[in-house]
Structure formats: structure tokens, C-alpha cells
Scaffold this motif. Sequence first.
Motif, PDB file in Angstrom:
ATOM      1  N   ALA A 117     -14.408  40.572  30.903  1.00 44.72           N
ATOM      2  CA  ALA A 117     -13.973  39.338  30.263  1.00 44.72           C
ATOM      3  C   ALA A 117     -14.104  39.546  28.757  1.00 44.72           C
ATOM      4  N   VAL A 118     -13.171  39.008  27.994  1.00 50.04           N
ATOM      5  CA  VAL A 118     -13.191  39.160  26.541  1.00 50.04           C
ATOM      6  C   VAL A 118     -13.402  37.782  25.929  1.00 50.04           C
ATOM      7  N   PHE A 119     -14.524  37.600  25.258  1.00 52.65           N
ATOM      8  CA  PHE A 119     -14.892  36.309  24.682  1.00 52.65           C
ATOM      9  C   PHE A 119     -14.716  36.345  23.166  1.00 52.65           C
ATOM     10  N   GLY A 120     -14.009  35.372  22.647  1.00 52.23           N
ATOM     11  CA  GLY A 120     -13.922  35.243  21.205  1.00 52.23           C
ATOM     12  C   GLY A 120     -15.274  34.846  20.611  1.00 52.23           C
ATOM     13  N   ARG A 121     -15.621  35.483  19.513  1.00 53.78           N
ATOM     14  CA  ARG A 121     -16.795  35.080  18.742  1.00 53.78           C
ATOM     15  C   ARG A 121     -16.291  34.431  17.460  1.00 53.78           C
ATOM     16  N   PRO A 122     -16.469  33.110  17.308  1.00 55.86           N
ATOM     17  CA  PRO A 122     -15.803  32.399  16.217  1.00 55.86           C
ATOM     18  C   PRO A 122     -16.250  32.850  14.839  1.00 55.86           C
ATOM     19  N   VAL A 123     -15.277  33.036  13.977  1.00 56.42           N
ATOM     20  CA  VAL A 123     -15.526  33.308  12.567  1.00 56.42           C
ATOM     21  C   VAL A 123     -15.115  32.033  11.828  1.00 56.42           C
ATOM     22  N   PHE A 124     -16.086  31.256  11.406  1.00 54.75           N
ATOM     23  CA  PHE A 124     -15.832  29.945  10.831  1.00 54.75           C
ATOM     24  C   PHE A 124     -15.444  30.039   9.362  1.00 54.75           C
ATOM     25  N   ASP A 125     -14.594  29.105   8.941  1.00 54.83           N
ATOM     26  CA  ASP A 125     -14.291  28.968   7.521  1.00 54.83           C
ATOM     27  C   ASP A 125     -14.874  27.643   7.032  1.00 54.83           C
ATOM     28  N   ALA A 126     -14.506  27.240   5.831  1.00 56.45           N
ATOM     29  CA  ALA A 126     -15.088  26.037   5.235  1.00 56.45           C
ATOM     30  C   ALA A 126     -14.705  24.764   5.972  1.00 56.45           C
ATOM     31  N   SER A 127     -13.677  24.825   6.836  1.00 61.96           N
ATOM     32  CA  SER A 127     -13.238  23.626   7.551  1.00 61.96           C
ATOM     33  C   SER A 127     -14.154  23.264   8.715  1.00 61.96           C
TER      34      SER A 127
ATOM     35  N   SER B  11     -21.180  30.710  23.498  1.00 64.40           N
ATOM     36  CA  SER B  11     -21.006  30.144  24.834  1.00 64.40           C
ATOM     37  C   SER B  11     -19.971  29.027  24.876  1.00 64.40           C
ATOM     38  N   LEU B  12     -19.529  28.535  23.716  1.00 67.18           N
ATOM     39  CA  LEU B  12     -18.659  27.362  23.685  1.00 67.18           C
ATOM     40  C   LEU B  12     -17.239  27.649  23.211  1.00 67.18           C
ATOM     41  N   PHE B  13     -17.021  28.787  22.580  1.00 63.30           N
ATOM     42  CA  PHE B  13     -15.694  29.083  22.030  1.00 63.30           C
ATOM     43  C   PHE B  13     -14.701  29.308  23.165  1.00 63.30           C
ATOM     44  N   GLY B  14     -13.557  28.631  23.094  1.00 64.18           N
ATOM     45  CA  GLY B  14     -12.648  28.606  24.238  1.00 64.18           C
ATOM     46  C   GLY B  14     -11.588  29.678  24.274  1.00 64.18           C
ATOM     47  N   MET B  15     -11.434  30.482  23.210  1.00 67.03           N
ATOM     48  CA  MET B  15     -10.419  31.535  23.258  1.00 67.03           C
ATOM     49  C   MET B  15     -11.021  32.754  23.930  1.00 67.03           C
ATOM     50  N   ARG B  16     -10.621  32.954  25.175  1.00 68.23           N
ATOM     51  CA  ARG B  16     -11.203  34.009  26.010  1.00 68.23           C
ATOM     52  C   ARG B  16     -10.177  34.551  26.999  1.00 68.23           C
ATOM     53  N   VAL B  17     -10.350  35.802  27.359  1.00 70.64           N
ATOM     54  CA  VAL B  17      -9.600  36.362  28.483  1.00 70.64           C
ATOM     55  C   VAL B  17     -10.524  36.426  29.691  1.00 70.64           C
ATOM     56  N   TYR B  18     -10.076  35.831  30.774  1.00 70.38           N
ATOM     57  CA  TYR B  18     -10.821  35.872  32.032  1.00 70.38           C
ATOM     58  C   TYR B  18     -10.086  36.723  33.055  1.00 70.38           C
ATOM     59  N   PRO B  19     -10.775  37.647  33.748  1.00 68.62           N
ATOM     60  CA  PRO B  19     -10.185  38.228  34.955  1.00 68.62           C
ATOM     61  C   PRO B  19     -10.121  37.119  36.002  1.00 68.62           C
ATOM     62  N   ILE B  20      -8.937  36.881  36.539  1.00 67.63           N
ATOM     63  CA  ILE B  20      -8.706  35.683  37.351  1.00 67.63           C
ATOM     64  C   ILE B  20      -9.504  35.682  38.644  1.00 67.63           C
ATOM     65  N   ALA B  21      -9.560  36.804  39.349  1.00 67.02           N
ATOM     66  CA  ALA B  21     -10.239  36.821  40.651  1.00 67.02           C
ATOM     67  C   ALA B  21     -11.718  36.433  40.547  1.00 67.02           C
ATOM     68  N   PRO B  22     -12.498  37.035  39.628  1.00 66.25           N
ATOM     69  CA  PRO B  22     -13.896  36.613  39.504  1.00 66.25           C
ATOM     70  C   PRO B  22     -14.040  35.158  39.074  1.00 66.25           C
TER      71      PRO B  22
END
Length: 263
Positions: A119-129, A157-168
Motif C-alpha cells: 500500500a502506498v500512503f501519502g505523507r502530507p507536505v503542508f503549506d501555509a494554508s 494515519s489521516l491523509f486520504g491520498m493512498r493506493v490500496y491493493p484492493i483484495a486486502p
Amino acid sequence: MAAARLILLIPSFNTGPLLRETVSTALATGLPVLVVIDGSTDGSDQDLEDLTGSDSSPASLEVLRLHPNAGKGNAILQGIRHASKQGFTHALCMDADGQHPANAVPAFAEIVLRHPEAAVFGRPVFDASAPALRVNGRKVSNFWANLETLGWGIDDSLFGMRVYPIAPLLEVFSETPFARRFDFDPEVAVRLAWKGIPIINLPTPVRYLSTEEGGVSQFRYCRDNVLLTWMHTRLFFGFVARLPWLIIRGSNPLLHLSPPHDR
């Protein structure tokens, strides 16, 4: 492992004009796109009608409509069930509200092709917004998620941009009646780690749009923090029960893998 077939999955609830903008940029990546309209009442799904089946689009678009609204996790569940029937093996989930950049999609797709088992989880890189309350508040959930997985490597644990393998992910849904609403992202992250699914973290820019820019948020501070507290309470006891096995299993084999653009 068989080659990955990747689809972009975008759940949406009352995101207004931002939905069309998000879907248009997603289609420009060349990947097939599935939008799950989760009981929206603002008519935003009608803005997609001319994009569906458009000859000018470099990718295909399908819209799945659910009634009534039942939460993000349920929208993802219905979406991956639909995608699985069509032969897709992986779903790249991104929010419909403009927070997640479509130009990050190729980096996610490259990792999936090299590591379809992960699974590939995005790790957020925040800006001033980014609101300080949201940035600092997620640290609590991140702490508990890593404790509950014995440091399997969930950077966010909360960032929603992720790739999930569907079967698992389908297996995870079949094992719990929870993870159907705002608790979806952290709960499935922990449960995938319990299954031993490798997690690769990918630094990903995130932006928070102002109200003037059309930004919308479904986050409700009291309601959703109560939901997260209950979720982590449940998961902690699940962690205790699994602790001997987690110790024997060892660490995430891809924990220190560098993302493509970090090399």
C-alpha cells in the motif's frame, strides 16, 4: 504477483464546483477514474455529465451514485467492490475537494508498478494554508496508529491520498463493521499493517482551500474526534491481543524504501 491494474477512486459528498475541477485533473493523468457520489444533494454530480464518455478525455470516467449518504469509508467500499469486478487490482484514492494534487499520481503509480504487494500512503507536505489545529491534531492519531502496529511505518494515519491493493482492503472491510465514515483512513491503515501488508510512504503536497476559493470540509471537530477516540480504544485492545504475533513478525520490509523523487 500479477501486474497491477490501477484506477483512481474519488469519493464525493457535496463538494460543489471543486468536484469537476478535481475530476478533470484526474482524467488528465490518463488513468481510468471512478467517482462515487455519496448521497450528494448539491447537484455537483451533474457537472460531470459531459465528462463521462467524452471523446476528448484521455481516460475513462465512470460515476457511481449512492443514496443516502453513508460516509467516506462506505463510499470507498462500494467503489473498490465495483472496481474489483472490472478487474482492477489497486485503487488510488484521492479527495474530491482539491486537497490532493493530481500531478502526484504518476509517483504513486510508479511505486505500485514496482511493488504491487504494497500500500502506498501519502505523507502530507503542508503549506501555509494548512490550519494549525488540523496539522497538530493529527499527531495524536499518528502516535496511536504507530503504537497499535508496533511501528510498522504509518507516517500519517489521516491523509486520504493512498493506493490500496484492493483484495486486502476488501478483507479488512469484511472483518470489521467499522471504518465506514471518518474513521476509515486510520482504521484501515492499522488493519492492513496487522495483515502484514507493506506500507510505503510518499511525501505529497496538500493544500487547504479557503472559503473564498470554494473550499469545503466535512470534518466536524467534536463528532469526528469522538469517533477517532472510540476507534483507537478498540484498536488498542486489538493490538494487545495481537502483540505476540506482531513481535514475532518483525518490521515492515519496505519501511525504509525511498520514493522515486527522493532518490
